[in-house]
Design a protein around this motif. Structure first.
Motif, PDB file in Angstrom:
ATOM      1  N   CYS A  77       8.691  -5.097  -6.956  1.00 42.04           N
ATOM      2  CA  CYS A  77       7.298  -5.306  -7.393  1.00 42.04           C
ATOM      3  C   CYS A  77       6.715  -3.989  -7.869  1.00 42.04           C
ATOM      4  CB  CYS A  77       6.484  -5.887  -6.222  1.00 42.04           C
ATOM      5  SG  CYS A  77       4.797  -6.313  -6.682  1.00 42.04           S
ATOM      6  N   LEU A  78       5.797  -4.050  -8.826  1.00 42.57           N
ATOM      7  CA  LEU A  78       5.104  -2.880  -9.379  1.00 42.57           C
ATOM      8  C   LEU A  78       6.103  -1.863  -9.909  1.00 42.57           C
ATOM      9  CD1 LEU A  78       2.345  -2.407  -6.612  1.00 42.57           C
ATOM     10  CD2 LEU A  78       2.109  -3.529  -8.830  1.00 42.57           C
ATOM     11  N   ASP A  79       7.174  -2.375 -10.506  1.00 42.72           N
ATOM     12  CA  ASP A  79       8.214  -1.544 -11.098  1.00 42.72           C
ATOM     13  C   ASP A  79       8.904  -0.651 -10.065  1.00 42.72           C
ATOM     14  OD1 ASP A  79       7.613  -2.607 -13.588  1.00 42.72           O
ATOM     15  OD2 ASP A  79       6.215  -0.990 -14.093  1.00 42.72           O
ATOM     16  N   LYS A  80       8.891  -1.067  -8.806  1.00 35.28           N
ATOM     17  CA  LYS A  80       9.524  -0.280  -7.748  1.00 35.28           C
ATOM     18  C   LYS A  80      10.248  -1.230  -6.793  1.00 35.28           C
ATOM     19  CE  LYS A  80       6.033   3.378  -7.890  1.00 35.28           C
ATOM     20  NZ  LYS A  80       5.018   4.146  -7.123  1.00 35.28           N
ATOM     21  N   TYR A  81      11.023  -0.640  -5.873  1.00 35.03           N
ATOM     22  CA  TYR A  81      11.747  -1.410  -4.867  1.00 35.03           C
ATOM     23  C   TYR A  81      11.208  -1.052  -3.500  1.00 35.03           C
ATOM     24  CZ  TYR A  81      14.984  -2.388  -8.658  1.00 35.03           C
ATOM     25  OH  TYR A  81      15.523  -2.794  -9.838  1.00 35.03           O
ATOM     26  N   TRP A  82      11.083  -2.080  -2.636  1.00 38.85           N
ATOM     27  CA  TRP A  82      10.497  -1.885  -1.303  1.00 38.85           C
ATOM     28  C   TRP A  82      11.318  -2.672  -0.273  1.00 38.85           C
ATOM     29  CZ3 TRP A  82       5.682   0.780  -1.877  1.00 38.85           C
ATOM     30  CH2 TRP A  82       5.135   0.752  -3.165  1.00 38.85           C
ATOM     31  N   HIS A  83      11.287  -2.163   0.983  1.00 39.73           N
ATOM     32  CA  HIS A  83      11.704  -3.010   2.088  1.00 39.73           C
ATOM     33  C   HIS A  83      10.581  -4.024   2.344  1.00 39.73           C
ATOM     34  CE1 HIS A  83      14.228   0.612   3.117  1.00 39.73           C
ATOM     35  NE2 HIS A  83      15.145  -0.371   3.212  1.00 39.73           N
ATOM     36  N   LYS A  84      10.929  -5.165   2.874  1.00 41.84           N
ATOM     37  CA  LYS A  84       9.892  -6.159   3.154  1.00 41.84           C
ATOM     38  C   LYS A  84       8.855  -5.610   4.125  1.00 41.84           C
ATOM     39  CE  LYS A  84      12.723 -10.267   2.317  1.00 41.84           C
ATOM     40  NZ  LYS A  84      13.282 -11.515   2.904  1.00 41.84           N
ATOM     41  N   GLY A  85       9.266  -4.809   5.081  1.00 45.28           N
ATOM     42  CA  GLY A  85       8.315  -4.234   6.032  1.00 45.28           C
ATOM     43  C   GLY A  85       7.545  -3.070   5.442  1.00 45.28           C
ATOM     44  N   CYS A  86       8.109  -2.407   4.422  1.00 43.96           N
ATOM     45  CA  CYS A  86       7.420  -1.263   3.810  1.00 43.96           C
ATOM     46  C   CYS A  86       6.420  -1.676   2.730  1.00 43.96           C
ATOM     47  CB  CYS A  86       8.457  -0.307   3.216  1.00 43.96           C
ATOM     48  SG  CYS A  86       9.511   0.496   4.427  1.00 43.96           S
ATOM     49  N   PHE A  87       6.513  -2.929   2.296  1.00 45.46           N
ATOM     50  CA  PHE A  87       5.585  -3.390   1.255  1.00 45.46           C
ATOM     51  C   PHE A  87       4.262  -3.758   1.920  1.00 45.46           C
ATOM     52  CE2 PHE A  87       4.111  -6.657  -1.862  1.00 45.46           C
ATOM     53  CZ  PHE A  87       3.960  -5.804  -2.942  1.00 45.46           C
ATOM     54  N   SER A  88       3.405  -2.746   2.105  1.00 47.69           N
ATOM     55  CA  SER A  88       2.163  -2.901   2.860  1.00 47.69           C
ATOM     56  C   SER A  88       1.022  -2.204   2.123  1.00 47.69           C
ATOM     57  CB  SER A  88       2.310  -2.315   4.267  1.00 47.69           C
ATOM     58  OG  SER A  88       2.634  -0.934   4.171  1.00 47.69           O
ATOM     59  N   CYS A  89      -0.198  -2.456   2.590  1.00 53.27           N
ATOM     60  CA  CYS A  89      -1.404  -1.886   1.963  1.00 53.27           C
ATOM     61  C   CYS A  89      -1.412  -0.379   2.151  1.00 53.27           C
ATOM     62  CB  CYS A  89      -2.652  -2.522   2.580  1.00 53.27           C
ATOM     63  SG  CYS A  89      -4.215  -1.811   1.983  1.00 53.27           S
ATOM     64  N   GLU A  90      -1.826   0.340   1.128  1.00 52.65           N
ATOM     65  CA  GLU A  90      -1.867   1.793   1.179  1.00 52.65           C
ATOM     66  C   GLU A  90      -2.917   2.294   2.161  1.00 52.65           C
ATOM     67  OE1 GLU A  90      -0.194   4.297  -0.514  1.00 52.65           O
ATOM     68  OE2 GLU A  90       1.239   2.766  -1.140  1.00 52.65           O
ATOM     69  N   THR A  91      -3.926   1.458   2.434  1.00 50.19           N
ATOM     70  CA  THR A  91      -5.029   1.907   3.295  1.00 50.19           C
ATOM     71  C   THR A  91      -4.855   1.447   4.733  1.00 50.19           C
ATOM     72  OG1 THR A  91      -6.524   1.835   1.398  1.00 50.19           O
ATOM     73  CG2 THR A  91      -7.537   1.895   3.578  1.00 50.19           C
ATOM     74  N   CYS A  92      -4.710   0.149   4.953  1.00 51.83           N
ATOM     75  CA  CYS A  92      -4.665  -0.383   6.316  1.00 51.83           C
ATOM     76  C   CYS A  92      -3.247  -0.680   6.809  1.00 51.83           C
ATOM     77  CB  CYS A  92      -5.519  -1.638   6.438  1.00 51.83           C
ATOM     78  SG  CYS A  92      -4.930  -3.024   5.424  1.00 51.83           S
ATOM     79  N   LYS A  93      -2.256  -0.507   5.966  1.00 51.08           N
ATOM     80  CA  LYS A  93      -0.847  -0.714   6.313  1.00 51.08           C
ATOM     81  C   LYS A  93      -0.526  -2.152   6.662  1.00 51.08           C
ATOM     82  CE  LYS A  93      -0.324   3.663   5.751  1.00 51.08           C
ATOM     83  NZ  LYS A  93       0.294   4.143   4.497  1.00 51.08           N
ATOM     84  N   MET A  94      -1.368  -3.122   6.255  1.00 50.55           N
ATOM     85  CA  MET A  94      -1.086  -4.536   6.515  1.00 50.55           C
ATOM     86  C   MET A  94       0.068  -4.978   5.610  1.00 50.55           C
ATOM     87  SD  MET A  94      -3.569  -7.884   6.132  1.00 50.55           S
ATOM     88  CE  MET A  94      -3.468  -7.893   4.351  1.00 50.55           C
ATOM     89  N   THR A  95       1.042  -5.693   6.216  1.00 48.28           N
ATOM     90  CA  THR A  95       2.187  -6.153   5.456  1.00 48.28           C
ATOM     91  C   THR A  95       1.751  -7.186   4.416  1.00 48.28           C
ATOM     92  OG1 THR A  95       3.614  -5.788   7.388  1.00 48.28           O
ATOM     93  CG2 THR A  95       4.464  -7.194   5.618  1.00 48.28           C
ATOM     94  N   LEU A  96       2.239  -6.986   3.219  1.00 50.28           N
ATOM     95  CA  LEU A  96       1.851  -7.850   2.102  1.00 50.28           C
ATOM     96  C   LEU A  96       3.045  -8.639   1.607  1.00 50.28           C
ATOM     97  CD1 LEU A  96      -0.274  -5.215   0.117  1.00 50.28           C
ATOM     98  CD2 LEU A  96      -1.134  -6.960   1.693  1.00 50.28           C
ATOM     99  N   ASN A  97       2.757  -9.647   0.782  1.00 48.70           N
ATOM    100  CA  ASN A  97       3.825 -10.396   0.111  1.00 48.70           C
ATOM    101  C   ASN A  97       3.436 -10.576  -1.360  1.00 48.70           C
ATOM    102  OD1 ASN A  97       2.043 -12.692  -0.028  1.00 48.70           O
ATOM    103  ND2 ASN A  97       2.582 -13.139   2.121  1.00 48.70           N
ATOM    104  N   MET A  98       4.235 -11.340  -2.081  1.00 48.77           N
ATOM    105  CA  MET A  98       4.007 -11.472  -3.516  1.00 48.77           C
ATOM    106  C   MET A  98       2.771 -12.315  -3.842  1.00 48.77           C
ATOM    107  SD  MET A  98       6.401  -9.648  -4.701  1.00 48.77           S
ATOM    108  CE  MET A  98       6.303 -10.066  -6.429  1.00 48.77           C
ATOM    109  N   LYS A  99       2.183 -12.971  -2.820  1.00 45.87           N
ATOM    110  CA  LYS A  99       1.037 -13.825  -3.073  1.00 45.87           C
ATOM    111  C   LYS A  99      -0.301 -13.166  -2.767  1.00 45.87           C
ATOM    112  CE  LYS A  99       3.511 -18.161  -2.257  1.00 45.87           C
ATOM    113  NZ  LYS A  99       3.546 -19.426  -1.464  1.00 45.87           N
ATOM    114  N   ASN A 100      -0.327 -12.199  -1.857  1.00 52.18           N
ATOM    115  CA  ASN A 100      -1.632 -11.658  -1.453  1.00 52.18           C
ATOM    116  C   ASN A 100      -1.814 -10.174  -1.786  1.00 52.18           C
ATOM    117  OD1 ASN A 100       0.100 -10.487   0.339  1.00 52.18           O
ATOM    118  ND2 ASN A 100      -0.919 -11.237   2.205  1.00 52.18           N
TER     119      ASN A 100
END
Length: 236
Positions: free
Chosen positions: A20-43
């Motif tokens: 996503c966003l032209d980059k690769y992430w672990h599922k656990g590392c794909f989180s909000c830059e501010t609150c660190k909440m885990t995100l997915n492709m929908k939210n």
């Protein structure tokens, strides 16, 4: 070769890879830059290729610029530069927007035809406005050979007496002799003391011709005698 995670810089295996966003992430590392909440492709919401949640997504805001003398000077300078550039472009492109039309015989014939049609329409409108009525439109069979016809002179139905002839110098009454009888057809007011006044229908007695424009006679109704214009009376 497996890519590295954009957050932890470790190898991302296909089973836990998020692209996503032209980059690769672990599922656990794909989180909000501010609150660190885990995100997915929908939210998730991306900003500058970084993931954010809906609550911490950066919002763009406008910055108000103070109206300082320096800002006003810059504004006037920009305006002047724009005007200079506009004038330069105008002078550079002057005369380039027109196409030259070849003066061929066919073009001359078309222009002549248009001129003749315009002449006909103009004179139709002129006659219509002058006579106060509708003039039937004139349709020439061959516009190219139509010739200009001057408008007919308007008819004047109001009769006006002819201009008076130049009156000869005053002279004494001619010798009394029986003359012709005339009847006045117009009113006439004497313009000099040696002339006589009369109205339409008066009978003029003892009429004597002085010249082509003047006579001498006596008005039967008033008894006055003197000179009178010849075009105001008719013989009985």
């Amino acid at each position: 070769m497996n890519p590295l995670c954009s957050r932890c810089n470790r190898v991302v295996y296909p089973t836990e890879k998020v692209n996503c966003l032209d980059k690769y992430w672990h599922k656990g590392c794909f989180s909000c830059e501010t609150c660190k909440m885990t995100l997915n492709m929908k939210n998730y919401k991306g900003f500058e290729k970084r993931p954010y949640c809906n609550a911490h997504y950066p919002k763009t805001s406008f910055t108000s610029v103070a109206d300082t003398p320096e800002n006003r000077r810059l504004k006037e300078q920009s305006k002047m530069q724009s005007q200079v550039l506009y004038k330069e472009e105008f002078e550079k492109n002057k005369g380039k927007g027109f196409s030259v039309v070849t003066d061929t015989p066919e073009m001359q014939r078309v222009m002549k035809t248009q001129g003749q049609i315009s002449n006909i329409k103009y004179h139709e409108e002129f006659q219509k406005n002058k006579m106060g009525g509708d003039v039937p439109p004139h349709q020439p069979s061959n516009p190219t050979s139509a010739a200009y016809q001057p408008p007919a002179a308007p008819q004047n139905f109001h009769y006006e007496p002819a201009a008076e002839a130049v009156r000869p110098p005053a002279a004494g009454p001619p010798p009394t002799a029986p003359g012709k009888r005339y009847r006045a057809v117009y009113d006439y007011a004497a313009a000099d003391e040696d002339e006589v006044s009369f109205v339409d229908g008066d009978v003029i007695l003892d009429v004597q011709q002085i010249d082509e424009g003047w006579m001498y006679g006596r008005v039967e109704r008033t008894g006055q005698h003197g000179m009178l214009p010849a075009n105001y009376v008719e013989a009985i």
